[in-house]
Design a protein around this motif. Sequence first.
Motif, PDB file in Angstrom:
ATOM      1  N   LEU A   8      28.465  64.305  77.650  1.00  0.00           N
ATOM      2  CA  LEU A   8      28.289  63.844  76.262  1.00  0.00           C
ATOM      3  C   LEU A   8      26.906  64.170  75.708  1.00  0.00           C
ATOM      4  CD1 LEU A   8      30.096  60.389  76.489  1.00  0.00           C
ATOM      5  CD2 LEU A   8      31.043  62.627  75.923  1.00  0.00           C
ATOM      6  N   HIS A   9      25.860  63.892  76.492  1.00  0.00           N
ATOM      7  CA  HIS A   9      24.506  64.181  76.029  1.00  0.00           C
ATOM      8  C   HIS A   9      23.838  65.196  76.959  1.00  0.00           C
ATOM      9  CE1 HIS A   9      23.921  60.448  73.242  1.00  0.00           C
ATOM     10  NE2 HIS A   9      24.838  61.285  72.814  1.00  0.00           N
ATOM     11  N   TYR A  10      24.444  66.351  77.068  1.00  0.00           N
ATOM     12  CA  TYR A  10      23.935  67.451  77.904  1.00  0.00           C
ATOM     13  C   TYR A  10      22.749  68.084  77.178  1.00  0.00           C
ATOM     14  CZ  TYR A  10      23.962  72.209  79.889  1.00  0.00           C
ATOM     15  OH  TYR A  10      23.623  73.407  80.460  1.00  0.00           O
ATOM     16  N   VAL A  27      31.047  60.177  61.749  1.00  0.00           N
ATOM     17  CA  VAL A  27      32.447  60.067  62.216  1.00  0.00           C
ATOM     18  C   VAL A  27      32.603  61.175  63.242  1.00  0.00           C
ATOM     19  CG1 VAL A  27      34.873  60.283  61.581  1.00  0.00           C
ATOM     20  CG2 VAL A  27      33.313  59.032  60.097  1.00  0.00           C
ATOM     21  N   GLU A  28      32.756  60.792  64.519  1.00  0.00           N
ATOM     22  CA  GLU A  28      32.628  61.773  65.603  1.00  0.00           C
ATOM     23  C   GLU A  28      33.568  61.515  66.770  1.00  0.00           C
ATOM     24  OE1 GLU A  28      29.104  61.334  68.056  1.00  0.00           O
ATOM     25  OE2 GLU A  28      28.299  59.831  66.678  1.00  0.00           O
ATOM     26  N   PRO A  29      34.871  61.663  66.527  1.00  0.00           N
ATOM     27  CA  PRO A  29      35.781  61.520  67.671  1.00  0.00           C
ATOM     28  C   PRO A  29      35.621  62.707  68.642  1.00  0.00           C
ATOM     29  CG  PRO A  29      36.966  62.297  65.742  1.00  0.00           C
ATOM     30  CD  PRO A  29      35.547  62.019  65.287  1.00  0.00           C
ATOM     31  N   SER A  52      31.652  55.956  65.361  1.00  0.00           N
ATOM     32  CA  SER A  52      30.666  55.901  64.273  1.00  0.00           C
ATOM     33  C   SER A  52      29.422  55.124  64.663  1.00  0.00           C
ATOM     34  CB  SER A  52      31.286  55.204  63.056  1.00  0.00           C
ATOM     35  OG  SER A  52      32.367  55.937  62.570  1.00  0.00           O
ATOM     36  N   HIS A  53      28.314  55.582  64.137  1.00  0.00           N
ATOM     37  CA  HIS A  53      27.082  54.792  64.173  1.00  0.00           C
ATOM     38  C   HIS A  53      26.317  55.102  62.906  1.00  0.00           C
ATOM     39  CE1 HIS A  53      24.857  58.472  65.214  1.00  0.00           C
ATOM     40  NE2 HIS A  53      25.785  58.713  66.112  1.00  0.00           N
ATOM     41  N   GLY A  54      25.463  54.181  62.478  1.00  0.00           N
ATOM     42  CA  GLY A  54      24.658  54.416  61.289  1.00  0.00           C
ATOM     43  C   GLY A  54      23.716  55.585  61.518  1.00  0.00           C
ATOM     44  N   ALA A 103      19.661  63.928  60.776  1.00  0.00           N
ATOM     45  CA  ALA A 103      21.095  64.160  60.619  1.00  0.00           C
ATOM     46  C   ALA A 103      21.718  64.045  62.014  1.00  0.00           C
ATOM     47  CB  ALA A 103      21.335  65.542  60.019  1.00  0.00           C
ATOM     48  N   ASP A 104      23.002  64.219  62.134  1.00  0.00           N
ATOM     49  CA  ASP A 104      23.681  64.163  63.434  1.00  0.00           C
ATOM     50  C   ASP A 104      25.023  64.888  63.272  1.00  0.00           C
ATOM     51  OD1 ASP A 104      24.457  63.579  65.977  1.00  0.00           O
ATOM     52  OD2 ASP A 104      24.667  61.409  65.681  1.00  0.00           O
ATOM     53  N   VAL A 105      25.045  66.159  63.669  1.00  0.00           N
ATOM     54  CA  VAL A 105      26.226  66.996  63.395  1.00  0.00           C
ATOM     55  C   VAL A 105      26.686  67.668  64.686  1.00  0.00           C
ATOM     56  CG1 VAL A 105      27.114  68.976  62.076  1.00  0.00           C
ATOM     57  CG2 VAL A 105      25.404  67.463  61.038  1.00  0.00           C
ATOM     58  N   VAL A 142      18.467  58.313  64.653  1.00  0.00           N
ATOM     59  CA  VAL A 142      19.766  58.973  64.724  1.00  0.00           C
ATOM     60  C   VAL A 142      20.850  57.928  64.985  1.00  0.00           C
ATOM     61  CG1 VAL A 142      19.557  59.612  67.167  1.00  0.00           C
ATOM     62  CG2 VAL A 142      21.096  60.877  65.686  1.00  0.00           C
ATOM     63  N   HIS A 143      20.509  56.870  65.690  1.00  0.00           N
ATOM     64  CA  HIS A 143      21.419  55.741  65.828  1.00  0.00           C
ATOM     65  C   HIS A 143      20.826  54.593  65.020  1.00  0.00           C
ATOM     66  CE1 HIS A 143      22.838  57.644  69.863  1.00  0.00           C
ATOM     67  NE2 HIS A 143      23.444  58.167  68.829  1.00  0.00           N
ATOM     68  N   ASP A 144      21.126  54.582  63.758  1.00  0.00           N
ATOM     69  CA  ASP A 144      20.560  53.638  62.807  1.00  0.00           C
ATOM     70  C   ASP A 144      21.515  52.456  62.655  1.00  0.00           C
ATOM     71  OD1 ASP A 144      18.061  54.067  61.460  1.00  0.00           O
ATOM     72  OD2 ASP A 144      19.086  53.868  59.543  1.00  0.00           O
ATOM     73  N   ILE A 159      33.839  66.613  67.125  1.00  0.00           N
ATOM     74  CA  ILE A 159      33.571  67.061  65.749  1.00  0.00           C
ATOM     75  C   ILE A 159      32.870  65.887  65.079  1.00  0.00           C
ATOM     76  CG2 ILE A 159      34.510  68.093  63.651  1.00  0.00           C
ATOM     77  CD1 ILE A 159      37.164  68.534  65.196  1.00  0.00           C
ATOM     78  N   GLU A 160      31.670  66.148  64.583  1.00  0.00           N
ATOM     79  CA  GLU A 160      30.854  65.041  64.048  1.00  0.00           C
ATOM     80  C   GLU A 160      30.334  65.383  62.660  1.00  0.00           C
ATOM     81  OE1 GLU A 160      27.306  64.133  66.358  1.00  0.00           O
ATOM     82  OE2 GLU A 160      27.281  62.112  65.504  1.00  0.00           O
ATOM     83  N   ASP A 161      30.673  64.515  61.711  1.00  0.00           N
ATOM     84  CA  ASP A 161      30.179  64.701  60.339  1.00  0.00           C
ATOM     85  C   ASP A 161      29.441  63.461  59.883  1.00  0.00           C
ATOM     86  OD1 ASP A 161      31.259  67.296  58.814  1.00  0.00           O
ATOM     87  OD2 ASP A 161      32.631  66.736  60.421  1.00  0.00           O
TER      88      ASP A 161
HETATM   89  N1  GLY Z   1      23.775  63.089  68.852  1.00  0.00           N
HETATM   90  C1  GLY Z   1      24.019  61.838  69.426  1.00  0.00           C
HETATM   91  C2  GLY Z   1      25.216  61.209  68.904  1.00  0.00           C
HETATM   92  O1  GLY Z   1      26.107  61.883  68.413  1.00  0.00           O
HETATM   93  O2  GLY Z   1      25.352  60.026  68.849  1.00  0.00           O
END
Ligand code: GLY
Length: 464
Positions: A278-280, A405-407, A382-384, A306-308, A389-391, A428-430
């Motif tokens: 997940l966090h490689y 939104v990142e399933p 989802s996270h804020g 951002a977080d994409v 980045v994790h708000d 996929i994360e938007d």
């Molecule tokens: N980039 C870290 C996360 O998607 O939460």
Amino acid sequence: MLKKCFLLLCLFPLLLQAQQNTEYPNDYLSPAFHAGRRAAVREMMPKHSVALFFASQVRNRNNDVDFVYAQNKNFYYLTGLEEPNSLLLIFKEPVTILDKTGTEFLFVQPRNPAREMWTGKILGVDGVKETCKIENVFTHDKFNYATIDMSKVDSVMTTFYTEGILQKYYGRGGVDPLSRMAQVVDSAMTLQKKPNASRTITNIIRGLRAVKQPEEIAILEKVVAMSVQGHNEVMKATKPNMTEYQAQAIMEYMFKKNGSEFVGYPSINGSGENTCILHYESNQRLMKDGDLLLSDCAAEYHGYSADVTRTIPVNGKFSPEQKIIYELVLMAQDSAFLQCKSGNASNEPHKAALRVITEGLKKLGIITSDAEVRNYFPHGTSHGLGLDVHDPNPPKLEPGAVFTVEPGIYIPPGSKCDQKWWNIGVRIEDDILITATGYKNLSAGSPRTVAEIEKMAKQKSIFK
Ligand code: GLY
Ligand code: MN
Ligand code: MN
């Protein structure tokens, strides 16, 4: 929809050039923004309380090299100041400190010409007054002599970060400014005798940060646009026999080219089996024909991240199995988007995505029971998103909430399913903004569907 994406793509260069007409960027959050945030905090503070916010410390990397300085985000939110060794106090009711009466006091590091020659300008009292438009500013050495009448203060509120600083530095002695301030805070303000309401102030500030102001949204739109440019360039440039770190280099080049100061978090570019981590972050592998590449990368701009994530076929074309899993994740994301509306609980998008993935994996025979879905989709949807980045995200979605939104589905080698699915990891994360009428996908400028991605892979990259 397609038209909308096209329009967005055309607008990106304009959006990104907006800040480049002056010698230095001039699109920082305004002093009025920070003043408004301090006022909002004070408004919510209980009667007879004071809140303390320490700036981040400088952190040593090795020997005489420090990490690039990164300000504490709460401190930045409330001041806009990016210097260490500083302390902000917000009192509910006015008090007098060092002959100044008010509710806000800022203690900062003094000017130091010898040091400034090496590491750049320190604002000092006058510079901070001018830049941050805060009235009661003193150098932190004055804090030693300041008498603060605490007789009318019932609670001293420190965020968890500030509490950590106090614990770490209290009683250390020496000339270290943080030790001195911690000492004085702890004794002069009798921290130990007053009830400390860390949870109260932490919740106040989390609640405020969860709903973005228009100035914050403007910066978030820029940083997401920079990130989208990185992803699109990687889609065009990636080919077999490139390394993961070369994909990372292209991504981060595009961020920097557009003015981003940092990455929002360490870039994740995992190919093949690494798509399932997940966090490689090591990004060392040589990418092969037939692999997927999962890139979870984003820029940071003026403090906002951002977080994409995009997942692409290294050779430009999804295999049948990759396409099936990819389209299941895409369907999950689309169903989560439908839940992105004001008034919904913030976990509704996750519930929708989880439902789709559970049913889809059962249909494919990859799982047989609902509980097993966590083996392949082990994180939330989802996270804020904001200064961190994790708000914080509000419990109920409302206009101004910005979140991801990142399933994802991750099937590492050795999984208890048909081997044909192994090494397929897709996320996929938007980045979504809730509006009065629905939502806006801030990262819509990067292709999401199989056809769009395969089409972009055929375009010429500036790196080819
Ligand atoms: N980039 C870290 C996360 O998607 O939460
Ligand atoms: Mn995320
Ligand atoms: Mn991410």
